[in-house]
Design a protein around this motif. Structure first.
Motif, PDB file in Angstrom:
ATOM      1  N   TYR B 103       0.828  -1.292  -0.074  1.00 48.43           N
ATOM      2  CA  TYR B 103      -0.154   0.077  -0.083  1.00 48.43           C
ATOM      3  C   TYR B 103       0.912   1.167   0.068  1.00 48.43           C
ATOM      4  O   TYR B 103       1.868   1.344   0.679  1.00 48.43           O
ATOM      5  CB  TYR B 103      -0.911   0.134   1.246  1.00 48.43           C
ATOM      6  N   LEU B 104       0.333   2.600  -0.607  1.00 51.24           N
ATOM      7  CA  LEU B 104       0.946   3.752  -0.608  1.00 51.24           C
ATOM      8  C   LEU B 104      -0.070   4.543  -0.053  1.00 51.24           C
ATOM      9  O   LEU B 104      -1.101   4.833  -0.582  1.00 51.24           O
ATOM     10  CB  LEU B 104       1.633   3.968  -1.961  1.00 51.24           C
ATOM     11  N   ILE B 109      -1.175  -0.633  -3.791  1.00 59.42           N
ATOM     12  CA  ILE B 109      -0.663  -0.212  -5.326  1.00 59.42           C
ATOM     13  C   ILE B 109      -0.227  -1.653  -5.834  1.00 59.42           C
ATOM     14  O   ILE B 109      -0.029  -2.676  -5.281  1.00 59.42           O
ATOM     15  CB  ILE B 109       0.737   0.514  -4.761  1.00 59.42           C
ATOM     16  N   ALA B 165      11.161  -0.422  -3.808  1.00 59.83           N
ATOM     17  CA  ALA B 165       9.807   0.506  -3.281  1.00 59.83           C
ATOM     18  C   ALA B 165       9.241   1.198  -4.546  1.00 59.83           C
ATOM     19  O   ALA B 165       8.040   1.149  -4.640  1.00 59.83           O
ATOM     20  CB  ALA B 165      10.066   1.663  -2.224  1.00 59.83           C
ATOM     21  N   ALA B 169       5.750   0.831  -6.419  1.00 59.25           N
ATOM     22  CA  ALA B 169       4.696   1.907  -6.516  1.00 59.25           C
ATOM     23  C   ALA B 169       4.475   2.320  -7.966  1.00 59.25           C
ATOM     24  O   ALA B 169       3.700   3.127  -8.124  1.00 59.25           O
ATOM     25  CB  ALA B 169       5.321   2.986  -5.762  1.00 59.25           C
ATOM     26  N   ARG B 171       6.402   3.569 -10.186  1.00 61.28           N
ATOM     27  CA  ARG B 171       7.422   4.890 -10.559  1.00 61.28           C
ATOM     28  C   ARG B 171       8.430   4.283 -11.594  1.00 61.28           C
ATOM     29  O   ARG B 171       9.044   5.188 -12.492  1.00 61.28           O
ATOM     30  CB  ARG B 171       7.538   5.424  -9.519  1.00 61.28           C
TER      31      ARG B 171
END
Lengths: 50, 233
Positions: B103-104, B109, B165, B169, B171
């Protein structure tokens, strides 16, 4: 900016989830240890001469 | 700054964080051994142990860059990361257990959907320093040359835990580390797996403690990313 990645929407939720899996004590220990580390990191960032 | 080797440093803050976290976990979970980057500890692969990198991205921290993190995980054996908690200076996170999801800021996520390498942002870990670095850096440079030709973009953030991480997420599309140190990767790998990413070695085998490299990507890029590394070796 502070962001948090985790397994529930908040710490209580994560603890509840962990309790279900029997790992609440370990998670509490980790959360407490990390809180201590983050405090030291922030303090170090403020006081370090770079 | 405290020199540990050729262009390898720790700060007094690394040492203080590791010391305080080691002491805290020693009080709350005295039955569980502890392995830290700076002071060492139990490294054998059997049984549960805490694994800590007090500051992943020390050079960034020392230069006032926010791209650094505290990375703490519990590893049960060579291949499983059962319980993990990681907090970061600017980006923080935790995941209680395998299967619990990632989770973010409270929202579930997953890794990004990236159909091709030409649409991928690929993170590459820092160059090696010290003994044996020349050969590894030859591979590293060859990887970069191939990614320059084939990927959308290349990043080098300077924190392995943060790389993983950010992949979790959405990115980043893939991360390539030509190394495999437990304090660098165990917590982040759990987040990647929980977010639906793949973690593997250069030969395609599932990542574990004996893996040579640490490669993570969105599922659709496992083949292309592995080919890039193998061609560069």
């Amino acid at each position: 900016m502070s962001e948090e990645l985790g397994a529930s929407s908040d710490r209580d939720g994560r603890l509840a989830a962990a309790e279900d899996s029997g790992s609440a004590r370990l998670l509490l220990a980790a959360e407490h240890a990390i809180d201590i580390g983050v405090r030291a990191l922030r303090q170090g960032a403020l006081t370090s001469v770079r | 700054m405290i020199g540990k080797g050729d262009r390898d440093f720790a700060t007094h803050v690394d040492l203080r964080i590791e010391s305080e976290i080691r002491a805290s976990l020693g009080e709350t979970t005295p039955e569980i051994p502890f392995l830290g980057e700076e002071e060492g500890g139990r490294e054998e692969l059997r049984g549960a142990r805490w694994v800590l990198d007090p500051i992943d991205g020390t050079i960034n921290f020392a230069r006032d860059s926010p791209l650094c993190s505290i990375s703490l995980s519990m590893v049960l054996d060579a291949s499983r990361c059962w319980e993990s908690s990681m907090h970061r200076f600017w980006v923080s996170g935790s995941s209680p257990a395998r299967g619990a999801g990632a989770y973010l800021n409270g929202a579930r996520i997953s890794v990004a959907e990236v159909p091709a390498l030409t649409e991928a942002i690929v993170e590459v870990a820092d160059f090696k320093v010290g003994v044996g670095s020349e050969e590894e850096n030859r591979v590293h440079l060859a990887v970069l040359a191939r990614l320059a030709r084939e990927s959308l973009g290349v990043r080098m953030l300077g924190s392995a835990a943060l790389d993983l991480a950010w992949l979790a997420a959405g990115r980043l599309s893939a991360t390539l580390m030509l190394s495999n140190l437990p304090w660098d990767v165990t917590a982040g790998l759990l987040l990647v797996r929980e977010a639906g990413g793949a973690v593997f070695d250069y030969d395609g085998s599932p990542h574990g403690a004996d893996s040579r490299y640490t490669i993570a990507s969105v599922p659709s890029l496992v083949g292309p990313v592995r080919r890039i590394v193998v061609e560069a070796m």
